[in-house]
Design an enzyme around this catalytic site. Sequence first.
Site, PDB file in Angstrom:
ATOM      1  N   ASN A   1      -7.214  -2.886  14.730  1.00 24.55           N
ATOM      2  CA  ASN A   1      -8.598  -3.298  14.120  1.00 24.55           C
ATOM      3  C   ASN A   1      -8.767  -4.110  13.215  1.00 24.55           C
ATOM      4  O   ASN A   1      -9.876  -4.448  12.695  1.00 24.55           O
ATOM      5  CB  ASN A   1      -9.269  -1.761  13.511  1.00 24.55           C
ATOM      6  CG  ASN A   1      -8.410  -1.519  12.311  1.00 24.55           C
ATOM      7  OD1 ASN A   1      -7.799  -2.040  11.871  1.00 24.55           O
ATOM      8  ND2 ASN A   1      -8.852  -0.264  11.660  1.00 24.55           N
TER       9      ASN A   1
ATOM     10  N   HIS B   1      -7.252  -4.633  10.157  1.00 25.95           N
ATOM     11  CA  HIS B   1      -6.860  -4.492   8.984  1.00 25.95           C
ATOM     12  C   HIS B   1      -5.842  -5.352   8.510  1.00 25.95           C
ATOM     13  O   HIS B   1      -4.823  -5.505   9.331  1.00 25.95           O
ATOM     14  CB  HIS B   1      -7.009  -2.857   8.349  1.00 25.95           C
ATOM     15  CG  HIS B   1      -5.686  -2.325   8.941  1.00 25.95           C
ATOM     16  ND1 HIS B   1      -5.960  -0.751   8.998  1.00 25.95           N
ATOM     17  CD2 HIS B   1      -4.700  -2.451   9.464  1.00 25.95           C
ATOM     18  CE1 HIS B   1      -4.555  -0.699   9.449  1.00 25.95           C
ATOM     19  NE2 HIS B   1      -3.577  -1.485   9.556  1.00 25.95           N
TER      20      HIS B   1
ATOM     21  N   ASP C   1       0.860  -1.201   0.062  1.00 24.81           N
ATOM     22  CA  ASP C   1       0.027  -0.172   0.028  1.00 24.81           C
ATOM     23  C   ASP C   1       0.840   1.249  -0.106  1.00 24.81           C
ATOM     24  O   ASP C   1       1.968   1.065   0.197  1.00 24.81           O
ATOM     25  CB  ASP C   1      -0.984  -0.018   1.355  1.00 24.81           C
ATOM     26  CG  ASP C   1      -0.224  -0.363   2.412  1.00 24.81           C
ATOM     27  OD1 ASP C   1       0.988  -0.346   2.631  1.00 24.81           O
ATOM     28  OD2 ASP C   1      -1.073  -0.967   3.437  1.00 24.81           O
TER      29      ASP C   1
ATOM     30  N   GLU D   1      -9.844  -1.735   5.382  1.00 24.75           N
ATOM     31  CA  GLU D   1     -10.185  -1.591   6.793  1.00 24.75           C
ATOM     32  C   GLU D   1     -11.607  -2.230   7.084  1.00 24.75           C
ATOM     33  O   GLU D   1     -12.189  -2.734   6.335  1.00 24.75           O
ATOM     34  CB  GLU D   1     -10.352  -0.085   6.768  1.00 24.75           C
ATOM     35  CG  GLU D   1      -9.168   0.860   6.468  1.00 24.75           C
ATOM     36  CD  GLU D   1      -8.306   1.077   7.838  1.00 24.75           C
ATOM     37  OE1 GLU D   1      -8.165   0.105   8.587  1.00 24.75           O
ATOM     38  OE2 GLU D   1      -7.827   2.152   7.867  1.00 24.75           O
TER      39      GLU D   1
HETATM   40  P1  PGA Z   1       2.239  -1.424  12.593  1.00 30.41           P
HETATM   41  O1  PGA Z   1       0.866  -1.272  11.732  1.00 30.41           O
HETATM   42  O2  PGA Z   1       3.257  -2.315  12.145  1.00 30.41           O
HETATM   43  O3  PGA Z   1       2.885   0.075  12.383  1.00 30.41           O
HETATM   44  O4  PGA Z   1       1.724  -1.886  13.810  1.00 30.41           O
HETATM   45  C1  PGA Z   1       0.659  -2.479  11.231  1.00 30.41           C
HETATM   46  C2  PGA Z   1      -0.710  -2.161  10.325  1.00 30.41           C
HETATM   47  O5  PGA Z   1      -1.544  -1.437  10.534  1.00 30.41           O
HETATM   48  O6  PGA Z   1      -1.146  -3.130   9.406  1.00 30.41           O
END
Ligand code: PGA
Length: 245
Positions: free
Chosen positions: A136, A138, A67, A143
């Site tokens: 959450n 995702h 992404d 999302e």
């Molecule tokens: P993080 O993010 O590695 O910064 O915790 C993971 C994600 O949001 O997929």
Amino acid sequence: MKIVVVKDYAQMSIKGAELIAETVKSNPEAVLGLATGSTPEGLYSELIRMHKEEGLDFSKITTVNLDEYYGLSGDHPQSYRYFMNEKLFNHVNIDKNNTYVPNGGAEDIQEECKNYDKNIEKLGGIDLQLLGIGGNGHIAFNEPEEELNFGTHLTDLTKDTIEANSRFFDSIDEVPKKAVTMGIGSIMKAKKIVLLASGKGKAEAIKELTSGKITTDSPATILQVHHDVTLFVDEDAASLINISK
Ligand code: PGA
């Protein structure tokens, strides 16, 4: 789904890097799907160490990232292209022409999304996809929503995600509100998937992911359908699951 509980972030990073190194050694022309965020940073440091000390060879490897923030070009310090260059690509012998990150600054973003999936097909698909997971649930920027998208698409970031990612920006107002992300289908087509999770903030999402239920409220739960998924979770992230599972 194979669940490996490890002690801490450092162990998670080493285990994840070992799996990637195995793929790179057994198929020097592999297509790796890569992720950004705090979670894979330690894994990338370990891959750099393996390259420098053990000669792990990336010269024929191709990478495809999950992404990118919408509206940020690759030279913006908070862009995911910049992150990948800084955290991995600049330190190993990969040909940058073989590293793909969605172009968040593309003039025609719909065309960019379409071409991103087409390119993955052209490359023969992703051999190993590395994933983090949002608190959450995702994966990439898919999302929690009523419906999930199959292919690469432009998406709105949720309030939770904007808040979580604001730690990388000077203020929350600077966090982009949209992103280009590979879809659930693009991810699920990968031949092998490795998901890393560390910390108590991920415990609820890991509980959902191992619940036996699939829901768009926690998009990662779809991974339970995939035939080759390994989770490396540290004790904190695994604190709400029954480890004997
Ligand atoms: P993080 O993010 O590695 O910064 O915790 C993971 C994600 O949001 O997929």
